[in-house]
Design a protein around this motif. Structure first.
Motif, PDB file in Angstrom:
ATOM      1  N   MET A   1      38.336 -69.951 -33.812  1.00 21.79           N
ATOM      2  CA  MET A   1      39.003 -70.782 -32.828  1.00 21.79           C
ATOM      3  C   MET A   1      37.962 -71.273 -31.824  1.00 21.79           C
ATOM      4  O   MET A   1      37.096 -70.526 -31.411  1.00 21.79           O
ATOM      5  CB  MET A   1      40.097 -69.990 -32.124  1.00 21.79           C
ATOM      6  CG  MET A   1      40.758 -70.772 -31.015  1.00 21.79           C
ATOM      7  SD  MET A   1      42.079 -69.864 -30.215  1.00 21.79           S
ATOM      8  CE  MET A   1      43.452 -70.745 -30.909  1.00 21.79           C
ATOM      9  N   ASN A   2      38.100 -72.491 -31.418  1.00 20.01           N
ATOM     10  CA  ASN A   2      37.209 -73.104 -30.444  1.00 20.01           C
ATOM     11  C   ASN A   2      37.500 -72.526 -29.052  1.00 20.01           C
ATOM     12  O   ASN A   2      38.618 -72.634 -28.550  1.00 20.01           O
ATOM     13  CB  ASN A   2      37.419 -74.616 -30.471  1.00 20.01           C
ATOM     14  CG  ASN A   2      36.451 -75.351 -29.596  1.00 20.01           C
ATOM     15  OD1 ASN A   2      35.727 -74.756 -28.800  1.00 20.01           O
ATOM     16  ND2 ASN A   2      36.439 -76.660 -29.747  1.00 20.01           N
ATOM     17  N   ALA A   3      36.480 -71.932 -28.434  1.00 21.18           N
ATOM     18  CA  ALA A   3      36.678 -71.283 -27.127  1.00 21.18           C
ATOM     19  C   ALA A   3      37.027 -72.303 -26.049  1.00 21.18           C
ATOM     20  O   ALA A   3      37.836 -72.012 -25.162  1.00 21.18           O
ATOM     21  CB  ALA A   3      35.426 -70.511 -26.742  1.00 21.18           C
ATOM     22  N   ARG A   4      36.446 -73.475 -26.098  1.00 15.97           N
ATOM     23  CA  ARG A   4      36.742 -74.501 -25.090  1.00 15.97           C
ATOM     24  C   ARG A   4      38.201 -74.956 -25.187  1.00 15.97           C
ATOM     25  O   ARG A   4      38.887 -75.099 -24.187  1.00 15.97           O
ATOM     26  CB  ARG A   4      35.803 -75.674 -25.242  1.00 15.97           C
ATOM     27  CG  ARG A   4      36.045 -76.747 -24.216  1.00 15.97           C
ATOM     28  CD  ARG A   4      35.148 -77.939 -24.410  1.00 15.97           C
ATOM     29  NE  ARG A   4      35.604 -78.999 -23.545  1.00 15.97           N
ATOM     30  CZ  ARG A   4      34.806 -79.723 -22.817  1.00 15.97           C
ATOM     31  NH1 ARG A   4      33.527 -79.523 -22.832  1.00 15.97           N
ATOM     32  NH2 ARG A   4      35.307 -80.687 -22.070  1.00 15.97           N
ATOM     33  N   LEU A   5      38.672 -75.189 -26.406  1.00 13.45           N
ATOM     34  CA  LEU A   5      40.064 -75.601 -26.606  1.00 13.45           C
ATOM     35  C   LEU A   5      41.021 -74.521 -26.116  1.00 13.45           C
ATOM     36  O   LEU A   5      42.005 -74.815 -25.436  1.00 13.45           O
ATOM     37  CB  LEU A   5      40.318 -75.899 -28.079  1.00 13.45           C
ATOM     38  CG  LEU A   5      41.740 -76.308 -28.442  1.00 13.45           C
ATOM     39  CD1 LEU A   5      42.105 -77.626 -27.777  1.00 13.45           C
ATOM     40  CD2 LEU A   5      41.875 -76.423 -29.953  1.00 13.45           C
ATOM     41  N   PHE A   6      40.715 -73.267 -26.420  1.00 12.13           N
ATOM     42  CA  PHE A   6      41.547 -72.164 -25.960  1.00 12.13           C
ATOM     43  C   PHE A   6      41.566 -72.111 -24.439  1.00 12.13           C
ATOM     44  O   PHE A   6      42.617 -71.921 -23.825  1.00 12.13           O
ATOM     45  CB  PHE A   6      41.050 -70.833 -26.529  1.00 12.13           C
ATOM     46  CG  PHE A   6      41.843 -69.657 -26.048  1.00 12.13           C
ATOM     47  CD1 PHE A   6      43.100 -69.404 -26.578  1.00 12.13           C
ATOM     48  CD2 PHE A   6      41.352 -68.827 -25.060  1.00 12.13           C
ATOM     49  CE1 PHE A   6      43.852 -68.327 -26.136  1.00 12.13           C
ATOM     50  CE2 PHE A   6      42.086 -67.747 -24.600  1.00 12.13           C
ATOM     51  CZ  PHE A   6      43.344 -67.494 -25.144  1.00 12.13           C
ATOM     52  N   GLY A   7      40.416 -72.281 -23.807  1.00 16.04           N
ATOM     53  CA  GLY A   7      40.330 -72.272 -22.348  1.00 16.04           C
ATOM     54  C   GLY A   7      41.155 -73.381 -21.720  1.00 16.04           C
ATOM     55  O   GLY A   7      41.874 -73.160 -20.745  1.00 16.04           O
ATOM     56  N   GLU A   8      41.054 -74.584 -22.275  1.00 16.38           N
ATOM     57  CA  GLU A   8      41.837 -75.705 -21.759  1.00 16.38           C
ATOM     58  C   GLU A   8      43.333 -75.451 -21.922  1.00 16.38           C
ATOM     59  O   GLU A   8      44.121 -75.731 -21.022  1.00 16.38           O
ATOM     60  CB  GLU A   8      41.439 -76.997 -22.471  1.00 16.38           C
ATOM     61  CG  GLU A   8      40.064 -77.489 -22.105  1.00 16.38           C
ATOM     62  CD  GLU A   8      39.632 -78.694 -22.908  1.00 16.38           C
ATOM     63  OE1 GLU A   8      40.414 -79.149 -23.787  1.00 16.38           O
ATOM     64  OE2 GLU A   8      38.515 -79.181 -22.671  1.00 16.38           O
ATOM     65  N   PHE A   9      43.716 -74.930 -23.063  1.00 16.85           N
ATOM     66  CA  PHE A   9      45.123 -74.617 -23.314  1.00 16.85           C
ATOM     67  C   PHE A   9      45.629 -73.563 -22.338  1.00 16.85           C
ATOM     68  O   PHE A   9      46.709 -73.699 -21.763  1.00 16.85           O
ATOM     69  CB  PHE A   9      45.301 -74.137 -24.761  1.00 16.85           C
ATOM     70  CG  PHE A   9      46.672 -73.623 -25.058  1.00 16.85           C
ATOM     71  CD1 PHE A   9      47.715 -74.496 -25.267  1.00 16.85           C
ATOM     72  CD2 PHE A   9      46.925 -72.258 -25.120  1.00 16.85           C
ATOM     73  CE1 PHE A   9      48.999 -74.028 -25.530  1.00 16.85           C
ATOM     74  CE2 PHE A   9      48.189 -71.786 -25.380  1.00 16.85           C
ATOM     75  CZ  PHE A   9      49.227 -72.678 -25.590  1.00 16.85           C
ATOM     76  N   PHE A  10      44.828 -72.506 -22.135  1.00 19.08           N
ATOM     77  CA  PHE A  10      45.236 -71.413 -21.264  1.00 19.08           C
ATOM     78  C   PHE A  10      45.382 -71.875 -19.817  1.00 19.08           C
ATOM     79  O   PHE A  10      46.368 -71.546 -19.154  1.00 19.08           O
ATOM     80  CB  PHE A  10      44.219 -70.273 -21.369  1.00 19.08           C
ATOM     81  CG  PHE A  10      44.629 -69.036 -20.629  1.00 19.08           C
ATOM     82  CD1 PHE A  10      45.644 -68.237 -21.098  1.00 19.08           C
ATOM     83  CD2 PHE A  10      44.002 -68.692 -19.444  1.00 19.08           C
ATOM     84  CE1 PHE A  10      46.035 -67.098 -20.417  1.00 19.08           C
ATOM     85  CE2 PHE A  10      44.371 -67.555 -18.751  1.00 19.08           C
ATOM     86  CZ  PHE A  10      45.395 -66.760 -19.241  1.00 19.08           C
ATOM     87  N   VAL A  11      44.430 -72.653 -19.334  1.00 19.27           N
ATOM     88  CA  VAL A  11      44.509 -73.159 -17.959  1.00 19.27           C
ATOM     89  C   VAL A  11      45.711 -74.083 -17.796  1.00 19.27           C
ATOM     90  O   VAL A  11      46.444 -73.998 -16.807  1.00 19.27           O
ATOM     91  CB  VAL A  11      43.196 -73.872 -17.571  1.00 19.27           C
ATOM     92  CG1 VAL A  11      43.348 -74.645 -16.271  1.00 19.27           C
ATOM     93  CG2 VAL A  11      42.068 -72.865 -17.458  1.00 19.27           C
ATOM     94  N   THR A  12      45.939 -74.951 -18.763  1.00 17.99           N
ATOM     95  CA  THR A  12      47.098 -75.848 -18.701  1.00 17.99           C
ATOM     96  C   THR A  12      48.398 -75.059 -18.675  1.00 17.99           C
ATOM     97  O   THR A  12      49.310 -75.358 -17.899  1.00 17.99           O
ATOM     98  CB  THR A  12      47.096 -76.807 -19.908  1.00 17.99           C
ATOM     99  OG1 THR A  12      45.880 -77.543 -19.905  1.00 17.99           O
ATOM    100  CG2 THR A  12      48.268 -77.763 -19.851  1.00 17.99           C
ATOM    101  N   LEU A  13      48.497 -74.030 -19.483  1.00 24.02           N
ATOM    102  CA  LEU A  13      49.697 -73.199 -19.514  1.00 24.02           C
ATOM    103  C   LEU A  13      49.909 -72.485 -18.185  1.00 24.02           C
ATOM    104  O   LEU A  13      51.034 -72.420 -17.679  1.00 24.02           O
ATOM    105  CB  LEU A  13      49.609 -72.193 -20.653  1.00 24.02           C
ATOM    106  CG  LEU A  13      50.843 -71.352 -20.917  1.00 24.02           C
ATOM    107  CD1 LEU A  13      52.019 -72.247 -21.290  1.00 24.02           C
ATOM    108  CD2 LEU A  13      50.575 -70.365 -22.032  1.00 24.02           C
TER     109      LEU A  13
END
Length: 66
Positions: A1-13
């Protein structure tokens, strides 16, 4: 899994859910309940929020096109 994508998703959530801002509302609504009742209310709120967010993630494009 892409760490940047996960970070963006988590912050948005986190921004959408706003946990710190929800605490006073939750406590005022469940103040008269037992500990077990508050736990059940919290579980139900989390499940409902999850279902709504997933539904919008899956079907938002169709709703916007309509």
């Amino acid at each position: 899994m892409n760490a940047r994508l996960f970070g963006e998703f988590f912050v948005t959530l986190l921004v959408i859910m706003d946990p710190p801002g929800s605490i006073p509302v939750f406590l005022s609504l469940t103040g008269g309940q037992s500990r077990r009742g508050r736990r059940r209310s919290a579980d139900l709120a989390v499940a409902t929020a999850f279902v709504v967010i997933v539904a919008f993630a899956l079907f938002s494009q169709q709703v916007l096109e309509y």
